[in-house]
Design a protein around this motif. Structure first.
Motif, short mmCIF file in Angstrom:
data_model
loop_
_atom_site.label_atom_id
_atom_site.label_comp_id
_atom_site.label_asym_id
_atom_site.label_seq_id
_atom_site.Cartn_x
_atom_site.Cartn_y
_atom_site.Cartn_z
N GLY A 1 107.10 43.14 14.36
CA GLY A 1 107.13 44.54 13.97
C GLY A 1 107.82 45.37 15.03
N HIS B 1 104.58 48.68 14.05
CA HIS B 1 104.02 48.86 12.71
C HIS B 1 102.50 48.84 12.70
N VAL B 2 101.92 49.74 11.90
CA VAL B 2 100.47 49.78 11.72
C VAL B 2 100.17 49.75 10.23
N ARG B 3 98.93 49.39 9.91
CA ARG B 3 98.55 49.29 8.51
C ARG B 3 98.03 50.62 8.02
N LYS C 1 99.74 53.34 19.29
CA LYS C 1 99.67 53.31 17.83
C LYS C 1 99.08 51.99 17.32
N VAL C 2 99.59 50.89 17.84
CA VAL C 2 99.15 49.56 17.38
C VAL C 2 97.69 49.32 17.78
N ASN D 1 95.28 51.52 15.66
CA ASN D 1 95.19 51.04 14.27
C ASN D 1 94.41 49.72 14.20
N GLN E 1 91.26 51.10 12.10
CA GLN E 1 91.58 51.27 10.68
C GLN E 1 90.42 50.79 9.82
N ALA F 1 102.92 44.75 16.26
CA ALA F 1 102.36 45.02 14.94
C ALA F 1 100.84 44.92 15.02
N SER F 2 100.17 45.69 14.20
CA SER F 2 98.71 45.72 14.23
C SER F 2 98.11 44.42 13.71
N ARG G 1 95.67 44.12 12.03
CA ARG G 1 95.17 44.37 10.68
C ARG G 1 96.11 43.84 9.59
#
Lengths: 424, 424
Positions: free
Chosen positions: A418, A421-423, B251-252, B255, B259, B375-376, B378
């Motif tokens: 990514g 990127h986050v969900r 951010k990652v 999340n 999340q 990337a997360s 999640r």
């Protein structure tokens, strides 16, 4: 010289397990060049130390004679320069195979923007338990190393000195290539309790591969707390369909039964469609007589071949591994498939037919690790399939089915790429 | 209404096993159209019978209240038209997925003249043991059917009537499409001995998939004589490398932790490279405070964030499934990988970095079912990965690793095509 004195077998095996796990972490990042260098160094050492290896082997042969091993077993155990050369050549062939580790496939963008793919990675630590033939030590060590796995090898007690001497070559080869010698460990005791202890090392060993007779495999399956890649019986079938080409049928059947009697991919039960049975059986009978193969038939078979013996229920379940063939005449494809799925061992089965639809149905509906059209069951083999080498043939369904080569000693993990990127 | 009276639980389960095996033989040759027709009929029946389903569900809810189930459990158990619609929609989505069965790959000519390839085929019979959520009945039935497998489903006793009513819809859907109703069987008793009996049906069931809490999975792993595809803990990590983009890192990390707290792909331990720790931790602290996440740190973390609690050895091993995060400052990538491979559960781990070489090393050397860059965690999910649906996430290494979709419920057999070929 007896084996090393080991005070507590469980502690000893746990120690091997820990060392294997540590080595497997190093192998996870070992590059292809280092693994190949180790394989070539092992090959060189086995050839250079032929005298030492044969001297150690002689100890096993002498002990075997004292213990009354039969001539066939002693022969399988014996080293000579040619056999050592074959082992070395096997290692060089493994070095020449492509490295499966790290290959990434199916790397695709998803609607979320991430890329998702799969990477082929080692299983980790593989425990291999085998009987008598010391060449398994070399084959297994080579396959495990190339696939990035650490190995714990436990050979038969009758090959103890031979295996230990081979292990010295293997470990020195690893060391010369800058890899941990503990990537391959041979259990240093003939104590049978070592096998039980190995089968309980579930935090340190990821998979067990038993290679040997039914007794060994049954014991391992029953006791192991670790997943097992196992090979049970090979009760293989040829079905001669009524749309078969008779010449192909005869050729394939004869080869499947008589090319070698003692292998797991040898034909054990022949199924013949009723309408072609008179011609097929009449053509085959003298050829099998020539080879000295005993035929046993169902009632309908014996209507065509009155002088052969009777096949009973036990024959449909038998893996003869001998010049004996059971024969059953069936009405057609449905009954043939039903027989195979009921009595077979899910190993290898062939249809001989020129009929497209029947070939297609046989391929889909026969639930075996290898299904064939117009080809001898004897082809079920890692080398014939192009795997380069095999550690065994799996009759299990999970993970690996059929001949198990380098890919069968690996697994796939997901890789996700990514850019923050986050969900959502 | 209590469950069916069953005199001998072992005989009863054996009967289910035999029926499942027979149905699986029919599914082996079922075409895609029939399987999709059954899935769509099931969906239609679930929507058409919403009243009956809710009446049966009410029996479970009333029994649950009498037995003191808490509000959260009762809520998870409850049907309403929207939830039934979601189940039906899930079946329609499975119908829309490509059929994995019968796909042939890598069909190549060998030097001997035979063609060798691999065909994707069903595993056979799948036993699924799950707790409380009745939607698993529908999901699992749909995935097993589409992948050509027969299923034996054993749900939680608190959802007994709900599961049975759903099973009626499923079996009628199969019947309408001309497929055997026994392709999906729901165990008709709440007797706990049924689970033990199922786990011993090794001749009739090919794989067991447990879905539920740790207690269930531990019991199944210990007792099963059948291979298990299992999902243990999700102790997931984010490693913020010193070459990370700070915005992406924040951010990652946020999340991955916040999340959702209760899922297996939620972040549990944050690893931070020493040189970026002051900036990263200072940026993250107020954001986690805002969300009410409790932070627990190692000594070096607490040097930067003096007012947070101390993380102990137990924290590195904890799957909190709660708004708690443990934080460890590490010298760099090597120590991060070592921590993850030692304390992690081989589920999902992410590196945040702009450094190409470190990203590449992390992907290769972290031994988890999903490894990610920027990337997360999640995202570790069958839908996000494009599998269409998932029956679970495997933390095992053999067979299926990571989210298990239709492919994970199948296996590959070898197909060999010849023209009368024999082995020389």
């Amino acid at each position: 010289m007896a084996d090393t004195v080991i005070e507590n077998i469980n502690d000893y095996m746990l120690q091997l397990g820990r060392q294997a796990r540590a080595a497997s972490r190093v192998l996870l990042r070992a590059d292809t060049a280092a693994k190949n260098a180790a394989l070539l160094a092992m090959a060189e050492l086995i050839e250079a130390r032929a005298d030492t290896l044969m001297a150690e082997n002689r100890k096993d042969l002498e002990a075997g004679e004292r213990n009354g091993l039969d001539a066939a077993m002693l022969d399988r155990l014996a080293f000579n320069p040619e056999r050592l050369g074959t082992m070395a050549e096997g290692l060089r062939q493994i070095a020449a195979l492509p490295d499966p580790v790290g290959a990434i496939s199916d790397l695709n963008y998803r609607p979320s923007g991430i890329q998702v793919g799969r990477m082929r990675v080692p299983l980790g630590v593989i425990g291999i338990i085998f009987e008598s033939r010391p060449n398994v030590t070399v084959d297994a060590a080579g396959l495990c190393l190339k696939s990035g796995n650490a190995a714990i090898l436990r050979g038969g007690s009758e090959a103890f000195h031979s295996n230990r001497a081979l292990a010295d070559c293997i470990r020195e080869g690893l060391d010369r290539a800058g890899l941990p010698a503990d990537a391959v460990q041979v259990v240093g005791t003939t104590d049978r309790a070592a096998v039980g202890a190995l089968l309980r090392l579930k935090d340190h060993v990821d998979v067990i591969v038993p290679r040997g007779g039914k007794g060994l495999i049954a014991r391992v399956s029953e006791e192991s707390l670790i997943p097992v890649i196992k090979h049970l019986d090979g009760i293989c079938h040829v079905y001669i369909d009524d749309h078969a080409d008779l010449d192909k049928a005869v050729k394939v059947t004869l080869n499947a039964k008589t090319q070698r009697y003692g292998t797991c991919n040898t034909l054990e039960t022949l199924l013949v469609a009723e309408s072609i049975a008179p011609r097929a059986l009449t053509a085959l009978k003298p050829l099998f007589d020539d080879k000295g193969v005993e035929l046993r038939g169902c009632a309908r078979t014996r209507a065509f071949l009155p002088d052969i013996g009777e096949a009973t229920e036990a024959d449909w379940q038998a893996e003869y591994l001998a010049p004996i063939l059971s024969i059953r005449v069936v009405p057609g494809l449905d009954e043939a498939i039903e027989h195979i799925n009921h009595y077979g061992s899910r190993h290898t089965d062939t249809i001989v037919t020129e009929n497209y639809t029947r070939a297609r149905r046989f391929l889909r509906e026969v639930d075996s690790s290898s299904v064939m059209v117009n080809a001898s069951t004897r082809f079920a083999d890692g080398f014939e399939y192009g795997l380069g080498a095999e550690i065994g043939i799996s009759t299990d369904k999970l993970h690996a089915r059929g001949p198990v080569g380098l890919d069968g000693l690996t697994t796939l993990k997901y890789v996700v790429l990514g850019d923050g990127h986050v969900r959502g």
